[in-house]
Scaffold this active site. Structure first.
Site, PDB file in Angstrom:
ATOM      1  N   GLY A   1     -79.615  21.706 -59.938  1.00  7.37           N
ATOM      2  CA  GLY A   1     -79.214  22.387 -61.163  1.00  7.37           C
ATOM      3  C   GLY A   1     -78.586  23.749 -60.922  1.00  7.37           C
ATOM      4  O   GLY A   1     -78.542  24.259 -59.795  1.00  7.37           O
ATOM      5  N   HIS A   2     -78.132  24.356 -62.011  1.00  7.65           N
ATOM      6  CA  HIS A   2     -77.461  25.648 -61.936  1.00  7.65           C
ATOM      7  C   HIS A   2     -78.396  26.753 -61.456  1.00  7.65           C
ATOM      8  O   HIS A   2     -79.583  26.757 -61.750  1.00  7.65           O
ATOM      9  CB  HIS A   2     -76.865  26.029 -63.301  1.00  7.65           C
ATOM     10  CG  HIS A   2     -77.882  26.159 -64.390  1.00  7.65           C
ATOM     11  ND1 HIS A   2     -78.568  27.324 -64.638  1.00  7.65           N
ATOM     12  CD2 HIS A   2     -78.338  25.268 -65.291  1.00  7.65           C
ATOM     13  CE1 HIS A   2     -79.393  27.151 -65.647  1.00  7.65           C
ATOM     14  NE2 HIS A   2     -79.272  25.896 -66.060  1.00  7.65           N
ATOM     15  N   ASN A   3     -77.852  27.653 -60.658  1.00  2.64           N
ATOM     16  CA  ASN A   3     -78.561  28.832 -60.149  1.00  2.64           C
ATOM     17  C   ASN A   3     -79.725  28.504 -59.211  1.00  2.64           C
ATOM     18  O   ASN A   3     -80.566  29.362 -58.935  1.00  2.64           O
ATOM     19  CB  ASN A   3     -79.066  29.738 -61.279  1.00  2.64           C
ATOM     20  CG  ASN A   3     -77.942  30.383 -62.045  1.00  2.64           C
ATOM     21  OD1 ASN A   3     -77.447  29.807 -63.011  1.00  2.64           O
ATOM     22  ND2 ASN A   3     -77.496  31.547 -61.625  1.00  2.64           N
TER      23      ASN A   3
ATOM     24  N   SER B   1     -82.339  27.252 -61.987  1.00  3.69           N
ATOM     25  CA  SER B   1     -82.972  28.503 -61.568  1.00  3.69           C
ATOM     26  C   SER B   1     -84.260  28.302 -60.774  1.00  3.69           C
ATOM     27  O   SER B   1     -85.049  29.233 -60.624  1.00  3.69           O
ATOM     28  CB  SER B   1     -83.232  29.422 -62.761  1.00  3.69           C
ATOM     29  OG  SER B   1     -82.020  29.732 -63.408  1.00  3.69           O
TER      30      SER B   1
END
Length: 193
Positions: A101-103, A121
């Site tokens: 996923g993102h970050n 995150s």
């Protein structure tokens, strides 16, 4: 054949992109990386906010960075950061059909087996082994030198090295004891009645 390399991407020496790899904009691939067929690096992260009436897309303007020697299996996806960078550390190996996923931040020399997922995150330390179908909830952190058994679900930070298993993730000996007791529940319920 059929690879797409978007704007502002960089690909290190001796890196290999197999057929149908897609690099969206601002993806950095280190030296000697291998990206297998069908991977998508840098697609938008899953970011939406509620306006009171509908889901509104949060702009995903960050990037993706793979350090040297990373290998990503077929049909895996690594989302761009909402802001900042999604990073995968040196020498990390990711199996087929994995979602990052993102970050997300992944340390060095970690291995992630197929059908696993890391929510936005989350952070995975260095030298971590993540068994098949294991998952991290959003914003959780896993320390270095942790082993997560297959189908383990991490819902809270893991701060100590060791082996973990189950949902929620627990030290492996405790998780196995609990699982063995579950098989005895029907007899216990019958006895209680």
């Amino acid at each position: 054949p059929f690879c797409y390399v978007g704007e502002n991407c960089s690909i290190g020496e001796k890196a290999t992109l197999y057929p149908h790899v897609v690099l969206y904009r601002n993806v950095e691939i280190g030296k000697r990386c291998i990206v297998h067929a069908g991977c998508v690096l840098g697609a938008d992260g899953f970011g939406y906010s509620w306006s009171g009436e509908e889901r509104v897309k949060v702009p995903q303007v960050g990037s993706v960075s793979l350090a040297d020697g990373v290998e990503i299996g077929a049909n895996s996806a690594v989302d761009r950061a909402t802001a900042g960078q999604t990073t995968i550390g040196e020498g990390t190996k990711i199996d087929n059909l994995v979602q990052i996923g993102h970050n997300v931040k992944i340390g060095e020399h970690t291995v992630i087996a197929g059908l696993s997922g890391l929510s936005g995150s989350s952070e995975l330390g260095s030298r971590v082994t993540m068994g098949g179908q294991a998952a991290l909830s959003h914003h959780v952190k896993v320390a270095d030198d942790v082993v997560l058994g297959g189908r383990t679900g991490v819902t809270q930070d893991i701060t100590e090295p060791g082996e973990y298993f189950g949902l929620p993730a627990r030290p492996i000996n405790e998780a196995i004891r609990s699982m063995s007791l579950v098989t005895k529940l029907p007899a216990l319920v019958k006895q209680i009645r």
